[in-house]
Design a protein around this motif. Structure first.
Motif, PDB file in Angstrom:
ATOM      1  N   VAL A 242      16.345  -1.755 -24.413  1.00 45.90           N
ATOM      2  CA  VAL A 242      15.533  -1.839 -25.623  1.00 45.90           C
ATOM      3  C   VAL A 242      16.017  -2.967 -26.526  1.00 45.90           C
ATOM      4  O   VAL A 242      17.214  -3.222 -26.674  1.00 45.90           O
ATOM      5  N   ASP A 243      15.067  -3.667 -27.112  1.00 43.18           N
ATOM      6  CA  ASP A 243      15.347  -4.738 -28.066  1.00 43.18           C
ATOM      7  C   ASP A 243      15.806  -4.102 -29.376  1.00 43.18           C
ATOM      8  O   ASP A 243      15.183  -3.158 -29.871  1.00 43.18           O
ATOM      9  N   ARG A 259      19.653   3.737 -29.331  1.00 39.31           N
ATOM     10  CA  ARG A 259      19.069   3.844 -27.995  1.00 39.31           C
ATOM     11  C   ARG A 259      19.685   2.817 -27.049  1.00 39.31           C
ATOM     12  O   ARG A 259      20.016   3.129 -25.902  1.00 39.31           O
ATOM     13  N   ASN A 260      19.851   1.577 -27.523  1.00 39.54           N
ATOM     14  CA  ASN A 260      20.495   0.559 -26.706  1.00 39.54           C
ATOM     15  C   ASN A 260      21.919   0.986 -26.348  1.00 39.54           C
ATOM     16  O   ASN A 260      22.367   0.820 -25.206  1.00 39.54           O
ATOM     17  N   GLY A 261      22.619   1.586 -27.307  1.00 41.74           N
ATOM     18  CA  GLY A 261      23.969   2.061 -27.040  1.00 41.74           C
ATOM     19  C   GLY A 261      24.003   3.168 -26.008  1.00 41.74           C
ATOM     20  O   GLY A 261      24.884   3.194 -25.131  1.00 41.74           O
ATOM     21  N   ILE A 323      22.996  -6.637 -34.448  1.00 46.13           N
ATOM     22  CA  ILE A 323      23.031  -5.782 -33.263  1.00 46.13           C
ATOM     23  C   ILE A 323      24.317  -4.971 -33.259  1.00 46.13           C
ATOM     24  O   ILE A 323      25.288  -5.299 -33.933  1.00 46.13           O
ATOM     25  N   ASN A 324      24.299  -3.906 -32.486  1.00 51.90           N
ATOM     26  CA  ASN A 324      25.483  -3.066 -32.314  1.00 51.90           C
ATOM     27  C   ASN A 324      26.299  -3.619 -31.148  1.00 51.90           C
ATOM     28  O   ASN A 324      26.180  -3.174 -30.013  1.00 51.90           O
TER      29      ASN A 324
END
Length: 439
Positions: A242-243, A259-261, A323-324
């Motif tokens: 996911v972006d 969600r990306n994490g 970003i994370n």
């Protein structure tokens, strides 16, 4: 009788040797693994029909941007073109039973990739293809974004205006075992080890039923075996995550970051050599992580960068956002099966380019290692990560500086980087020398 028995035993032994993927190690060639985010996932309800029209065009009717994308893929660096190619940001249409339509992929191959885009370029041909089914645009009856109504693109397993909007396509010169491919569209976000229920960006709580229904992957994660000429197999681990770009004007999206994490935690568990992936279950009900009896190559757009300076550059099409970056370190630094443990942005074999350094001087950034950028956002988002037993012979990012061969596919007449000419991302490649690999 004794000779017959001996003959049967010898025959059985030979068949066993042929079927053992690690028994013959005669292939000593070098293969190029590449991934390219092609921006062919159009953000409207008619997006796939637009893509079908563009990829189906021939002659003077062809789309100039798609022709440029094909030219980038056809160019050679050190006399090589991609042998295994993953195209992310590519639309499909997912029908009943979860089957992905491959028409646009076939047309892009036939009408663009196989046709030389310049006199000094050679067309590409791939006998094997895999188009991933995707969660993008798969409607679910829950108010995911909290706007009080049920509608696409947000109220879906993965954002999308139609089911199939955002997917990826694998093209290979070597045989793929598509029938035995493992996919993870259905694995739930809440079932990833260590996650907690995310809040929406406005701070409101997600309904428990919606949380229980959401898959972790907004597209898919695919594990597919590829067979080398000598019978050995390697696993290709493919995805697009996911972006993390937030809504317009915001600095960050806690939802997208979480969600990306979670997706990166999933991948780290999947490739772990410490049984961390034993809890994972694929769409066919098979449990466990990667098959560690064979090496793998992890490929795709991870939409994350381990550099601790996390602000992307401001562009004409996207605001600066955060970003994370800590999320990806579990994959890059803690995954002992990858080839450059702990040194992914600094290792000499990390894909890099001088064009990215030139771009950085014009846009400004606090990123420590701009040479590894793969995106005009000023981040390393696309990756080709081989298993530690695979010998990396060379690597790079196709990002020519102004005036270098191929710059016309990336820069406008004023010398400015223009994503409308091809893509806002760059082609990433890694050469693996199987003559020097352990397996």
């Amino acid at each position: 009788m004794q000779f017959k028995t001996l003959g049967l035993a010898l025959c059985a032994l030979l068949l066993s040797a042929c079927s053992d993927s690690s028994s013959t190690k005669n292939f000593t060639g070098t293969l190029r693994f590449a991934t390219f985010h092609v921006d062919m996932a159009y953000d409207d309800s008619q997006g796939y029909f637009t893509l079908l029209q563009q990829t189906g065009a021939t002659g003077d009717q062809q789309d100039p941007r798609l022709a440029n994308l094909a030219a980038i893929l056809q160019q050679t660096y050190q006399e090589r073109q991609p042998d295994v190619l993953l195209l992310t940001g590519f639309s499909t249409s997912v029908g009943e039973g979860g089957r992905a339509d491959d028409t646009a992929a076939v047309q892009f191959e036939q009408n663009y990739l196989s046709q030389p885009q310049a006199s000094d370029l050679t067309g590409l041909s791939y006998p094997y293809r895999y188009v991933a089914s995707t969660n993008s645009g798969q409607f679910i009856p829950y108010d995911i974004d909290g706007d009080g109504k049920l509608s696409l693109p947000e109220d879906a397993q993965g954002p999308g205006h139609f089911h199939g909007q955002n997917s990826f396509v694998l093209l290979s010169k070597y045989a793929l075992d598509a029938e035995q491919a493992r996919t993870f569209r259905q694995f739930k976000w809440q079932d990833v080890n260590g996650v907690s229920k995310p809040k929406r960006d406005d701070g409101t709580e997600l309904d428990d039923d919606a949380w229980a229904a959401l898959s972790v992957m907004d597209t898919n994660f695919v594990d597919i075996a590829m067979r080398l000429p000598d019978g050995r197999q390697i696993s290709l681990l493919l995805t697009q995550l996911v972006d993390q770009q937030p809504a317009e004007g915001a600095l960050r999206s806690g939802w997208a970051q979480q969600r990306n994490g979670a997706q990166l935690d999933f991948i780290a568990d999947y490739i772990s050599d410490r049984n961390d992936g034993d809890y994972l279950v694929d769409d066919a009900g098979r449990r466990g992580g990667a098959n560690l009896n064979r090496p793998f190559v992890l490929m795709g757009n991870l939409n994350n960068d381990e550099d601790p300076f996390r602000l992307t550059v401001q562009t004409d099409w996207a605001d600066t956002y955060e970003i994370n970056s800590s999320a990806i370190r579990k994959v890059l630094s803690d995954s002992y099966l990858l080839g450059s443990n702990g040194r992914f942005n600094t290792d000499s074999l990390t894909p890099a380019s001088f064009g990215a350094e030139e771009y950085k001087m014009g846009v400004g950034s606090s990123h420590i290692h701009p040479r590894v950028w793969t995106s005009l956002s000023g981040m390393r988002f696309s990756y080709v990560l081989p298993h530690k037993d695979l010998h990396i012979a060379d690597s790079g990012v196709f990002w020519p500086a102004i005036g270098e061969s191929g710059f016309q596919w990336l820069y406008d007449d004023s010398g400015a980087s223009d994503p409308a000419l091809s893509s806002h991302e760059r082609l990433v490649w890694v050469d693996v020398d199987f003559g020097r690999s352990v397996n």
